[in-house]
Design an enzyme around this catalytic site. Structure first.
Site, PDB file in Angstrom:
ATOM      1  N   SER A 179       7.647  -1.388   3.256  1.00  0.00           N
ATOM      2  CA  SER A 179       7.485  -0.119   3.963  1.00  0.00           C
ATOM      3  C   SER A 179       8.515   0.942   3.591  1.00  0.00           C
ATOM      4  O   SER A 179       8.268   2.125   3.767  1.00  0.00           O
ATOM      5  CB  SER A 179       7.515  -0.367   5.464  1.00  0.00           C
ATOM      6  OG  SER A 179       8.677  -1.060   5.825  1.00  0.00           O
TER       7      SER A 179
ATOM      8  N   HIS B  13       0.956  -2.320   5.588  1.00  0.00           N
ATOM      9  CA  HIS B  13       0.827  -1.009   4.938  1.00  0.00           C
ATOM     10  C   HIS B  13      -0.181  -1.011   3.785  1.00  0.00           C
ATOM     11  O   HIS B  13      -0.359   0.005   3.123  1.00  0.00           O
ATOM     12  CB  HIS B  13       2.184  -0.525   4.423  1.00  0.00           C
ATOM     13  CG  HIS B  13       3.101  -0.062   5.508  1.00  0.00           C
ATOM     14  ND1 HIS B  13       3.043   1.206   6.054  1.00  0.00           N
ATOM     15  CD2 HIS B  13       4.079  -0.712   6.174  1.00  0.00           C
ATOM     16  CE1 HIS B  13       3.963   1.314   6.991  1.00  0.00           C
ATOM     17  NE2 HIS B  13       4.608   0.168   7.088  1.00  0.00           N
TER      18      HIS B  13
ATOM     19  N   LYS C  48      -1.954   0.912  11.748  1.00  0.00           N
ATOM     20  CA  LYS C  48      -1.618   1.818  10.647  1.00  0.00           C
ATOM     21  C   LYS C  48      -2.898   2.479  10.122  1.00  0.00           C
ATOM     22  O   LYS C  48      -3.456   3.301  10.811  1.00  0.00           O
ATOM     23  CB  LYS C  48      -0.795   1.071   9.620  1.00  0.00           C
ATOM     24  CG  LYS C  48       0.581   0.788  10.269  1.00  0.00           C
ATOM     25  CD  LYS C  48       1.595   0.102   9.446  1.00  0.00           C
ATOM     26  CE  LYS C  48       2.894   0.068  10.261  1.00  0.00           C
ATOM     27  NZ  LYS C  48       3.538  -1.213  10.287  1.00  0.00           N
TER      28      LYS C  48
HETATM   29  C1  LIG Z   1       4.276  -2.007  11.267  1.00  0.00           C
HETATM   30  C2  LIG Z   1       4.498  -3.331  10.729  1.00  0.00           C
HETATM   31  C3  LIG Z   1       4.328  -4.472  11.530  1.00  0.00           C
HETATM   32  C4  LIG Z   1       4.041  -4.391  12.990  1.00  0.00           C
HETATM   33  O1  LIG Z   1       2.717  -4.031  13.241  1.00  0.00           O
HETATM   34  P1  LIG Z   1       2.316  -3.477  14.672  1.00  0.00           P
HETATM   35  O2  LIG Z   1       0.863  -3.793  14.766  1.00  0.00           O
HETATM   36  O3  LIG Z   1       2.594  -2.025  14.695  1.00  0.00           O
HETATM   37  O4  LIG Z   1       3.117  -4.227  15.683  1.00  0.00           O
HETATM   38  C5  LIG Z   1       4.482  -5.710  10.935  1.00  0.00           C
HETATM   39  N1  LIG Z   1       4.802  -5.818   9.632  1.00  0.00           N
HETATM   40  C6  LIG Z   1       4.979  -4.747   8.846  1.00  0.00           C
HETATM   41  C7  LIG Z   1       5.308  -4.938   7.404  1.00  0.00           C
HETATM   42  C8  LIG Z   1       4.850  -3.470   9.362  1.00  0.00           C
HETATM   43  O5  LIG Z   1       5.033  -2.407   8.585  1.00  0.00           O
END
Ligand SMILES: *Cc1c(COP(=O)(O)O)cnc(C)c1O
Length: 400
Positions: free
Chosen positions: A188, A216, A248
């Site tokens: 990320s 992502h 996302k």
């Molecule tokens: C955003 C994210 C999460 C968490 O996901 P949510 O559904 O928002 O709790 C887990 N792993 C990665 C790599 C992320 O970027």
């Protein structure tokens, strides 16, 4: 009995320390839907730091689906899924996701964080081993911390180093029981990709499981946004857990894992975050199903986010900015130290561009950056305005 202890004084002290060290979050208030142009703290800005890659959060089909399901089934599910809250719509979402992922089975969690935190510590215990990319997401790290298994780290994206770690692991006495390799799919902070084919190959040689967190990558990579496993042409026999999020590119909220039938049965029987927490609201589940519908029937959204990404990164590179190792719609603009990143973020904010500085300890001290994230609905005019702001700031701060 009396005591001089003040039970909450340290909360304020700790906060003041964070402020003093410039490590506190200053929350901004979004006063409009999360769209390419939004109102933030009373100011109209171009949004360049949303995870809403396909702008599905405001897609009429998702909004309609939420309203309809809420009217039909209520605002909440009334229980955990393990007790009486397992509605038809949750099961339908699990089935639809598995079909979308071309996987035998899927299981939906309330968030992606809860999927990682619930499932990972169940996969390995005493006498087992987790092998983790050094830059994995905090939710993976926390999942590993909840387990009694041993841990080993391999260098970021480095398949050779992973092979070395796995060879070392083979020498362990007594031999490890289960070994799982854990990696983000898209990282990320840099927007770079895990070498998943190489990881799967090494895992196979050692009889290890592969767990990829594609938060992502979904909605962005692979045919029709099916994610990183599809992107590399792999299957659930090679990548045993494909974990992801609905928060996302899918534009809603929720987490999920996909893989074999055994994985699904194991996951819902063992994940404490799944067993001991309320089911996602029916309106949320309906919106997630609608997001899958949209991905299956409207391929233009995925195409457009990539076009915008190419347009934006090319302009930044032509200007001489360092965009690091980006391979996705996450485009970092490297600034060096934290102060420069913060100064650049302030500069572009004044020009009506909203993107956050990412500084130590989230990245190393010399790799502070502004992280930008492109979306489907950004217009070239909006992106040009952002590029102009970056140009001004970059020149002022001697970045270009
Ligand atoms: C955003 C994210 C999460 C968490 O996901 P949510 O559904 O928002 O709790 C887990 N792993 C990665 C790599 C992320 O970027």
């Amino acid at each position: 009995m009396s005591t001089k202890r003040n039970p909450t004084k340290y909360l304020g002290n700790e906060y003041q320390r964070l402020v003093h060290e410039n490590l506190n979050w200053e929350l901004k208030e979004l006063q409009s839907p999360n769209e390419p142009v939004c109102t933030v703290n009373g100011k109209k800005v171009i949004m360049l730091c949303a995870n809403n890659y396909l702008n599905l959060s405001t897609h009429p089909k998702l909004v309609e689906a939420t309203i309809e399901a809420t009217k039909k089934y209520g605002a909440g599910a009334g229980s955990d899924r393990s007790i009486s809250g397992n509605m038809f719509i949750h099961e339908e979402l699990d089935r639809r996701l598995a079909k979308f992922k071309h996987a035998p089975a899927s299981l939906t969690y309330q968030t992606g964080f809860m999927a990682n935190q619930g499932l990972i510590p169940q996969l390995c215990g005493r006498g087992d081993l987790f092998v983790s990319d050094e830059l994995n997401h905090g939710s993976i790290i926390d999942g590993v911390r909840l387990s009694h298994a041993d841990r080993a780290i391999f260098k970021h994206k480095d398949a050779e180093d992973l092979a070395r770690v796995m060879d070392e692991a083979e020498k362990h006495k007594p031999p490890y029981g289960h070994i799982w390799i854990l990696t983000d799919g898209v990282f990320s902070m840099d927007g770079d990709l895990a070498p998943l084919s190489a990881i799967a190959k090494i895992a196979k040689e050692h009889g290890a499981g592969v767990y990829v967190d594609d938060a992502h990558g979904e909605g962005v990579l692979g045919t029709g946004g099916r994610g990183i496993v599809n992107h590399f042409g792999l299957s659930s026999d090679e990548v045993h857990v494909e974990m992801g999020t609905f928060s996302k590119a899918f534009g809603v909220i929720g987490g999920h894992v996909s893989g074999g039938e055994d994985l699904r049965n194991f996951a819902y029987n063992k994940s404490r975050t799944w067993l001991l927490s309320g089911a996602m609201s029916p309106g949320v589940a309906a919106a997630c199903i609608a997001a899958i519908d949209v991905l299956e029937s409207e391929p233009q959204h995925v195409r457009r986010v990539w076009e915008n990404r190419e347009y934006f990164i090319k302009a930044l590179k032509d200007l001489g900015f360092d965009t690091g190792n980006s391979e996705t719609p996450i485009v970092p603009v490297l600034c060096g130290d934290s102060k420069r990143a913060k100064d650049l973020a302030n500069f572009i904010w004044k020009k009506g561009i909203f993107a956050l500085p990412i500084v130590y300890p989230m990245v190393s001290r010399d790799k502070a950056r502004i992280r930008t994230q492109l979306s489907t609905k950004h217009t070239h005019e909006q992106l040009d305005k952002a590029i102009e702001a970056f140009t001004g700031g970059g020149k002022k701060l001697d970045l270009i």
